[in-house]
Design a protein around this motif. Structure first.
Motif, PDB file in Angstrom:
ATOM      1  N   THR A  56      11.808 -12.692   6.288  1.00 14.82           N
ATOM      2  CA  THR A  56      10.815 -12.269   7.179  1.00 14.82           C
ATOM      3  C   THR A  56      11.127 -10.465   7.427  1.00 14.82           C
ATOM      4  O   THR A  56      10.203  -9.747   7.234  1.00 14.82           O
ATOM      5  N   LYS A  57      12.325 -10.444   8.093  1.00 12.57           N
ATOM      6  CA  LYS A  57      12.741  -8.840   8.234  1.00 12.57           C
ATOM      7  C   LYS A  57      12.637  -8.058   7.127  1.00 12.57           C
ATOM      8  O   LYS A  57      12.055  -6.945   6.999  1.00 12.57           O
ATOM      9  N   LYS A  58      13.071  -8.738   5.916  1.00  9.19           N
ATOM     10  CA  LYS A  58      13.016  -8.006   4.530  1.00  9.19           C
ATOM     11  C   LYS A  58      11.674  -7.788   4.111  1.00  9.19           C
ATOM     12  O   LYS A  58      11.084  -6.703   3.669  1.00  9.19           O
ATOM     13  N   ALA A  59      10.887  -8.840   4.273  1.00  7.50           N
ATOM     14  CA  ALA A  59       9.499  -8.642   4.012  1.00  7.50           C
ATOM     15  C   ALA A  59       8.638  -7.416   4.804  1.00  7.50           C
ATOM     16  O   ALA A  59       7.805  -6.764   4.380  1.00  7.50           O
ATOM     17  N   GLU A  60       9.043  -7.694   6.150  1.00  5.46           N
ATOM     18  CA  GLU A  60       8.571  -6.568   6.997  1.00  5.46           C
ATOM     19  C   GLU A  60       8.994  -5.328   6.823  1.00  5.46           C
ATOM     20  O   GLU A  60       8.218  -4.309   6.651  1.00  5.46           O
ATOM     21  N   ALA A  61      10.337  -5.211   6.339  1.00  5.31           N
ATOM     22  CA  ALA A  61      10.858  -3.868   5.886  1.00  5.31           C
ATOM     23  C   ALA A  61      10.364  -3.320   4.622  1.00  5.31           C
ATOM     24  O   ALA A  61       9.746  -2.063   4.661  1.00  5.31           O
ATOM     25  N   VAL A  62      10.017  -4.298   3.433  1.00  6.31           N
ATOM     26  CA  VAL A  62       9.066  -3.881   2.522  1.00  6.31           C
ATOM     27  C   VAL A  62       7.815  -3.446   2.778  1.00  6.31           C
ATOM     28  O   VAL A  62       7.194  -2.664   2.222  1.00  6.31           O
ATOM     29  N   GLN A  63       7.074  -4.152   3.593  1.00  3.12           N
ATOM     30  CA  GLN A  63       5.993  -3.938   3.936  1.00  3.12           C
ATOM     31  C   GLN A  63       5.865  -2.411   4.867  1.00  3.12           C
ATOM     32  O   GLN A  63       4.866  -1.981   4.232  1.00  3.12           O
ATOM     33  N   ARG A  64       6.817  -2.332   5.662  1.00  2.00           N
ATOM     34  CA  ARG A  64       6.772  -1.172   6.233  1.00  2.00           C
ATOM     35  C   ARG A  64       6.700   0.171   5.163  1.00  2.00           C
ATOM     36  O   ARG A  64       6.350   0.991   5.189  1.00  2.00           O
ATOM     37  N   ARG A  65       7.710  -0.054   4.196  1.00  3.91           N
ATOM     38  CA  ARG A  65       8.141   0.748   3.101  1.00  3.91           C
ATOM     39  C   ARG A  65       6.704   0.998   2.389  1.00  3.91           C
ATOM     40  O   ARG A  65       6.159   2.221   1.816  1.00  3.91           O
ATOM     41  N   LEU A  66       5.881  -0.072   1.940  1.00  9.33           N
ATOM     42  CA  LEU A  66       4.898  -0.087   0.887  1.00  9.33           C
ATOM     43  C   LEU A  66       3.661   0.676   2.029  1.00  9.33           C
ATOM     44  O   LEU A  66       2.783   1.614   1.392  1.00  9.33           O
ATOM     45  N   GLU A  67       3.570   0.322   3.228  1.00  9.29           N
ATOM     46  CA  GLU A  67       2.650   1.176   4.162  1.00  9.29           C
ATOM     47  C   GLU A  67       2.707   2.452   4.310  1.00  9.29           C
ATOM     48  O   GLU A  67       2.004   3.357   4.006  1.00  9.29           O
ATOM     49  N   ALA A  68       4.117   2.750   4.207  1.00  4.87           N
ATOM     50  CA  ALA A  68       4.467   4.352   4.241  1.00  4.87           C
ATOM     51  C   ALA A  68       4.092   4.916   2.973  1.00  4.87           C
ATOM     52  O   ALA A  68       3.457   5.879   2.737  1.00  4.87           O
ATOM     53  N   GLU A  69       4.599   4.370   1.797  1.00  3.07           N
ATOM     54  CA  GLU A  69       4.168   4.912   0.513  1.00  3.07           C
ATOM     55  C   GLU A  69       2.478   4.897   0.186  1.00  3.07           C
ATOM     56  O   GLU A  69       2.142   5.709  -0.299  1.00  3.07           O
ATOM     57  N   ILE A  70       2.062   3.727   0.697  1.00  2.00           N
ATOM     58  CA  ILE A  70       0.541   3.839   0.607  1.00  2.00           C
ATOM     59  C   ILE A  70      -0.009   4.990   1.247  1.00  2.00           C
ATOM     60  O   ILE A  70      -0.893   5.582   0.805  1.00  2.00           O
ATOM     61  N   GLY A  71       0.695   5.269   2.490  1.00  2.00           N
ATOM     62  CA  GLY A  71       0.193   6.456   3.181  1.00  2.00           C
ATOM     63  C   GLY A  71       0.199   7.628   2.501  1.00  2.00           C
ATOM     64  O   GLY A  71      -0.511   8.517   2.639  1.00  2.00           O
ATOM     65  N   ARG A  72       1.469   7.733   2.072  1.00  4.96           N
ATOM     66  CA  ARG A  72       1.944   9.173   1.416  1.00  4.96           C
ATOM     67  C   ARG A  72       1.029   9.186   0.054  1.00  4.96           C
ATOM     68  O   ARG A  72       0.355  10.339  -0.321  1.00  4.96           O
ATOM     69  N   LEU A  73       0.945   8.187  -0.432  1.00  4.43           N
ATOM     70  CA  LEU A  73      -0.142   8.211  -1.798  1.00  4.43           C
ATOM     71  C   LEU A  73      -1.411   8.559  -1.207  1.00  4.43           C
ATOM     72  O   LEU A  73      -2.102   9.265  -2.077  1.00  4.43           O
ATOM     73  N   SER A  74      -1.834   7.920  -0.399  1.00  7.26           N
ATOM     74  CA  SER A  74      -3.348   8.238   0.018  1.00  7.26           C
ATOM     75  C   SER A  74      -3.427   9.834   0.450  1.00  7.26           C
ATOM     76  O   SER A  74      -4.440  10.403   0.018  1.00  7.26           O
ATOM     77  N   LYS A  75      -2.398  10.239   1.133  1.00  9.08           N
ATOM     78  CA  LYS A  75      -2.534  11.623   1.319  1.00  9.08           C
ATOM     79  C   LYS A  75      -2.508  12.728   0.038  1.00  9.08           C
ATOM     80  O   LYS A  75      -3.402  13.572   0.179  1.00  9.08           O
ATOM     81  N   VAL A  76      -1.479  12.258  -0.761  1.00  9.07           N
ATOM     82  CA  VAL A  76      -1.580  12.792  -2.298  1.00  9.07           C
ATOM     83  C   VAL A  76      -2.822  12.766  -2.763  1.00  9.07           C
ATOM     84  O   VAL A  76      -3.414  13.973  -3.307  1.00  9.07           O
ATOM     85  N   ASN A  77      -3.341  11.644  -2.813  1.00  9.56           N
ATOM     86  CA  ASN A  77      -4.685  11.633  -3.436  1.00  9.56           C
ATOM     87  C   ASN A  77      -5.708  12.367  -3.007  1.00  9.56           C
ATOM     88  O   ASN A  77      -6.609  12.843  -3.679  1.00  9.56           O
ATOM     89  N   GLU A  78      -5.637  12.232  -1.523  1.00 14.28           N
ATOM     90  CA  GLU A  78      -6.659  12.999  -0.764  1.00 14.28           C
ATOM     91  C   GLU A  78      -6.475  14.573  -1.220  1.00 14.28           C
ATOM     92  O   GLU A  78      -7.555  15.193  -1.460  1.00 14.28           O
ATOM     93  N   ALA A  79      -5.229  14.942  -1.198  1.00 18.59           N
ATOM     94  CA  ALA A  79      -4.986  16.397  -1.291  1.00 18.59           C
ATOM     95  C   ALA A  79      -5.405  16.689  -2.857  1.00 18.59           C
ATOM     96  O   ALA A  79      -5.963  17.764  -3.086  1.00 18.59           O
ATOM     97  N   LEU A  80      -5.011  15.870  -3.862  1.00 19.22           N
ATOM     98  CA  LEU A  80      -5.197  16.014  -5.163  1.00 19.22           C
ATOM     99  C   LEU A  80      -6.907  16.021  -5.475  1.00 19.22           C
ATOM    100  O   LEU A  80      -7.407  17.041  -5.988  1.00 19.22           O
ATOM    101  N   GLN A  81      -7.668  15.096  -4.699  1.00 16.95           N
ATOM    102  CA  GLN A  81      -9.029  15.236  -4.947  1.00 16.95           C
ATOM    103  C   GLN A  81      -9.604  16.434  -4.262  1.00 16.95           C
ATOM    104  O   GLN A  81     -10.387  17.169  -4.819  1.00 16.95           O
ATOM    105  N   ALA A  82      -8.850  16.825  -3.212  1.00 16.31           N
ATOM    106  CA  ALA A  82      -9.603  18.210  -2.369  1.00 16.31           C
ATOM    107  C   ALA A  82      -9.179  19.142  -3.517  1.00 16.31           C
ATOM    108  O   ALA A  82     -10.058  20.285  -3.724  1.00 16.31           O
ATOM    109  N   ASP A  83      -7.900  19.265  -4.173  1.00 14.36           N
ATOM    110  CA  ASP A  83      -7.670  20.460  -5.152  1.00 14.36           C
ATOM    111  C   ASP A  83      -8.366  20.508  -6.266  1.00 14.36           C
ATOM    112  O   ASP A  83      -9.164  21.473  -6.766  1.00 14.36           O
TER     113      ASP A  83
END
Length: 1017
Positions: free
Chosen positions: A708-735
């Motif tokens: 569960t801890k590992k899954a939570e860590a992976v989930q946190r990493r995925l959530e962070a990556e998703i957030g980063r990708l969302s920001k990149v996507n938004e920036a790319l879309q804006a550019d």
């Protein structure tokens, strides 16, 4: 010469007087006869009663009441001498040869057999004559003393019977009033609820209180006051209606006034006789109060509340009773009775028990002697302390009170805690805190017991008895209280001292008492307290056994000293073997496999050192001891409290069975859901299985938590990556949007520029073409050449314009390609995000599956427990089936034996039948031989043969009837056998085919033999 007069004989004279009394018609003759009989009544009661009793009773009816006279008035003088004669017959001279109790019983029967005889005496109470009223009351008293039940019935049926008796208490003449008081007391001493109610409703309570006041109250009253209290007690005892009437008629206030009168006056010097009467009066009134408070009666709780309630500024009854109990000027019997009355007031009533602790009383410690100041003596006033503290001071021997007072104080402390778990726990906690705080032995029961019986000033053995009885109250059947006591330790392990628990300290004191042969009262106190602590408490038993080898040996030695030893010579010392056996049985009953001395070691030790028979003998000796057997008798013994005695009587059979208990079986705690016995080996195996499953479950839980801890860590990493990708996507879309906008703006501007330039060029060309056309006629050739040149320039410019359009299209295509690449990359990132979300979902499903596995494990553990319970039930059922099968086998064997016996009898009868048949054949042959030899004797022999044949037929017929009876018996036995066989099959027992075949063969043989016998007959 004249003869001397014949010497008179008493019997003849009595007979003559009796006959004259029955036959006389004149009043003077009857009166003379009665006077003569009165002179003989004291010395010859039997002769006078047998001859003249009925005549005397008839005189009461005719001359006394004047029933046969027209004026309806009796003769007072005749009535007086008749009553005197009857009283003399009831109370003859003790030295008389005819004096006997049988005379009084016979006379009482004569009076009470007829209702009108008692009614005459009751009616005489209406007379104003002194002797008539007095002698009638005394005669009723004599009859009631001999036949109380019948006299009560007659008074109940007499018109105004109880009213006339009670009205006699208002007589101004003391003798008549006292006689009525004694008569009512004797009538009510035998339980007769109807008579009690009728007397009570005649305002008897107010009359009694008035009579007590007239006689001087409790302080100055004498025997009359005591008789009033006795009558009041008879009316109150076991009568709920009379108790209610007493309360509702305001008699409680008068009771309080009487108690206030009985309070001792400081400094008063009363005569010894007056002081003795006062003590008796107060003691009697306290006994009357206790009759309102008998346990189990319906009015007891209401009476308790009334006696603890203040009314119109008056103190409560319990306050006055406590003043008697703690007033040192009161006599010891009065103080003892007051303490017992307080016990009855608060016992079993939780609100009163809780409020009892706030009462303050005078200190029981004797105040210093009075001091003289300026010639004036000043008496010291004792301080007031709380009631529990004062009671402990009395019980633990601070004062010089008597044993009865100390015992009553001990009972009052126990009544304060009786049936109230909160007060018990509070008292125990207060004792433990006081012990830890260093309270002296004279103020703390726990300190008294833990300090031991050694040292100066410890000759008071009853201190330990009372302390043990008090401490046993909160510890009885309370596992929490026992655990609280086990937390009391002596010594500090941090400083290198040995840590000794309270139970170990008590056991060491018990060992010292047994080894040094101290007073048996102290030994009994420690034994009873340890029994209370150890019973139904395996932790306490283990604590006792941690250092218990010497103590166990001492207990075994003492328990082996049964009634045949010197222990039986002393009443108190003879209790020790039985109590030691109880301790040993309790230890073995509640010991476990994990105890310092295991059960498998204890049982052989008990059987080898003590033995079953001596163990049973010690328990029986204790059970039959008067202190235990007659414990209901008040004042029998103060060594045992009622709780211990009731427990011992209830669990006596369990203690006897304890020594035969299998060492593998252990007692489950009584507070558990499945209280009883359990096989420890099976329990250990099940416990190990549960522990293994629990460990596996815990490891699974740990792994699950890690995952569960590992899954939570992976989930946190995925959530962070998703957030980063969302920001990149938004920036790319804006550019991309800004770039496309710029390109589109440039494209629009270029297109507009080119269009404007093209329009300008076209306009210019058109203008030039028009000018050329105007000049065409003038310069045709030049214009043609110029036109071609301009046409070429125009084509070149058009080509450049097309080239610019192509460049613009290429730039637009590049932007579209870049836009497609950005879109593709964004879709790839979205796919990666979806894949991460899918992985997270799978991990959550894994967590849910692990949780489901955990719940399944818990359900498996629950099913395992239920399976264990079912296994125990199946074992019990199997045992029942085995016992039933054993009984059926025994019944089957008995029936088989009976069947064989009956078969043997049938064989014997068959042999006898064959012998009779053979004898009949021989007789026929001899008859034919004789017939051939002599015809003359043929007729005679034929007649004899016929007689013999008839006799043989009768014998054969009797044998056949007996055979038929035997066959019927065999049929019943076979039916029972088939029933038993069917029952054996139902319980699972296999019946072999060989047995059935043998039985069928025997049946066929028996049937064939029966048929042959019938054919022969």
């Amino acid at each position: 010469m004249l003869k001397a007069p014949q010497k008179q004989n008493a019997d003849n004279t009595i007979t003559t007087l009796s006959a004259r009394l029955s036959s006389a018609t004149l009043l003077e003759d009857r009166r003379a006869s009665i006077l003569g009989l009165r002179s003989f009544a004291k010395q010859y009661p039997a002769s006078v009663a047998s001859g003249s009793l009925r005549g005397l009773i008839a005189c009461l009816r005719t001359d006394g009441l004047g029933l046969g006279k027209e004026e309806g008035e009796g003769d007072v003088d005749t009535l007086r001498i008749v009553l005197e004669t009857l009283l003399m017959l009831f109370h003859p001279d003790e030295n008389s040869a005819e004096a006997s109790e049988d005379v009084a019983l016979w006379m009482a029967d004569e009076f009470s057999q007829r209702q009108d005889n008692i009614a005459i005496l009751v009616q005489l109470l209406e007379s104003t004559d002194y002797y008539a009223r007095l002698y009638s009351l005394e005669l009723l008293h004599a009859v009631a003393s001999a036949r109380p039940e019948r006299t009560q019935e007659c008074i109940l049926l007499a018109p105004l019977g109880t009213a006339r008796l009670v009205t006699a208490l208002d007589d101004s003449r003391d003798t008549v009033r006292n006689a009525a008081l004694l008569l009512l007391t004797d009538l009510t001493i035998v339980s007769q609820s109807e008579l009690q109610k009728l007397i009570a409703f005649e305002d008897i309570f107010s009359r009694l209180f008035n009579l007590i006041s007239i006689e001087g109250g409790l302080s100055d009253g004498g025997i009359v006051v005591q008789d009033c209290l006795a009558l009041l007690a008879n009316l109150i005892r076991h009568s709920a209606s009379n108790q209610t009437l007493f309360r509702e008629s305001g008699c409680v206030r008068r009771l309080v006034e009487l108690l206030q009168q009985g309070a001792p006056v400081s400094g008063a010097e009363n005569a010894e006789w007056n002081r003795s009467n006062k003590e008796k009066n107060v003691w009697g009134l306290l006994a009357v109060i206790r009759l309102f408070l008998e346990r189990g009666e319906p009015q007891t709780k209401t009476n308790q509340e009334v006696f603890c309630r203040r009314d119109r500024g008056q103190p409560a009854v319990i306050e006055l009773v406590l003043d008697f109990a703690f007033d040192l000027a009161c006599a010891p019997p009065v103080r003892t009775s007051a303490l017992k009355t307080c016990v009855a007031i608060i016992q079993g009533n939780s609100p009163l028990q809780e409020s009892f602790v706030v009462f303050q009383v005078c200190s029981p410690v004797a105040p210093p002697p009075p001091t003289a100041t300026n010639g004036t003596s000043h008496r010291a006033v004792p301080p007031r302390i709380y009631i529990v503290e004062a009671l402990l001071s009395i019980v633990l021997g601070v004062t010089d009170d008597s044993i009865d007072i100390r015992s009553a104080a001990c009972e009052l402390i126990q009544a304060y805690m009786f049936g109230h778990d909160l007060l018990k726990r509070r008292f125990l906690e207060r004792a433990i805190e006081g012990h830890r705080g260093g309270e002296p032995e004279t103020a703390n029961v726990l300190t008294t017991l833990l300090s031991g019986p050694y040292g100066p000033g410890k000759n008071d053995t009853l201190r330990f008895v009372f302390a043990a009885n008090i401490l046993s109250q909160p510890l009885s059947a309370d596992a929490g209280a026992k655990a609280l006591l086990m937390s009391v330790v002596e010594g500090d392990a941090a400083q290198g001292e040995d840590v000794v628990t309270a139970i170990q300290t008590l056991s060491s004191h018990l060992l010292a008492c047994l080894q040094n042969d101290l007073d048996p009262k102290i030994v009994i106190a420690y034994l009873t307290l340890l029994i209370t602590i150890l019973f139904e408490s395996s932790p306490a038993v283990s604590d006792f056994l941690s250092e218990g080898s010497p103590t166990i040996n001492a207990l075994l030695t003492t328990a082996g000293s049964t009634a045949t030893s010197s222990f039986a010579n002393e009443s108190e010392r003879s209790l020790l073997p039985g109590l030691c056996a109880v301790v040993l049985g309790t230890i073995y009953e509640f010991s476990t496999k994990d105890s310092p001395i295991p059960r498998r070691t204890l049982q052989p030790l008990l059987l080898s050192r003590l033995g079953r028979q001596r163990y049973f003998s010690a328990l029986a000796q204790l059970r039959q001891h008067p202190y235990i057997r007659d414990s209901d008798v008040e004042g029998n013994s103060m060594l045992f409290d009622s709780i211990f005695v009731e427990w011992f009587k209830d669990d006596f059979s369990r203690l006897k069975r304890a020594i035969d208990r299998d060492p593998g079986l252990e007692v489950l705690p009584s507070d558990s859901a499945n209280a009883g016995f359990v096989d420890r080996d099976v329990l250990d195996n099940l416990t190990q299985q549960v522990e293994r499953q629990t460990a596996a479950l815990r490891s699974t839980e740990t792994a699950l938590q890690d995952e569960t801890k590992k899954a939570e860590a992976v989930q946190r990493r995925l959530e962070a990556e998703i957030g980063r990708l969302s920001k990149v996507n938004e920036a790319l879309q804006a550019d991309a949007g800004s770039e496309v906008e710029k390109v589109q703006q440039a494209h629009r501007a270029s297109t507009q520029y080119l269009q404007e330039e093209h329009a300008n060029i076209i306009a210019q060309l058109q203008h030039e073409h028009a000018a050329e056309l105007r000049k065409h006629s003038e310069e045709r050739e030049r214009l043609a050449t110029a036109s071609r040149k301009q046409q070429d320039d125009h084509e070149r410019q058009a080509a450049e314009f097309l080239k610019r359009q192509d460049e613009h299209a290429e730039i637009s295509a590049q932007f579209e390609q870049r836009d497609r690449e950005n879109t593709t990359r964004l879709r790839a990132e979205q796919d990666a995000h979806a894949e991460a979300a899918e992985q997270l979902r799978r991990e959550r499903e894994c967590v849910a599956e692990l949780q489901r596995y955990r719940s399944e494990l818990e359900q498996t553990a629950t099913r395992l427990e239920s399976a264990n319970e079912q296994l125990a039930e199946l074992r019990e059922h199997q045992d029942d089936r085995e016992r039933a099968l054993t009984r059926l086998k025994l019944d089957y064997q008995a029936q088989t034996t009976d069947l064989r016996t009956r078969q043997t009898a049938i064989d014997t009868l068959t042999a006898q039948l064959e012998a009779a048949q053979h004898e009949l054949t021989s007789h026929s042959q001899r008859a034919r031989a004789v017939l051939e030899k002599s015809e003359q004797e043929a007729e005679r022999l034929l007649g004899a043969a016929k007689l013999d044949a008839e006799k043989a037929r009768e014998e054969a017929r009797a044998a056949r009837l007996e055979l038929e009876d035997m066959l019927m018996v065999m049929a019943d036995i076979e039916a029972k056998r088939d029933g038993y066989r069917e029952r054996l099959r139902r319980v699972g027992e296999v019946v072999s085919d060989e047995e059935e075949e043998e039985e069928e063969a025997e049946e066929r043989e028996n049937g064939e033999e029966a048929k042959e016998s019938e054919g022969v007959v």
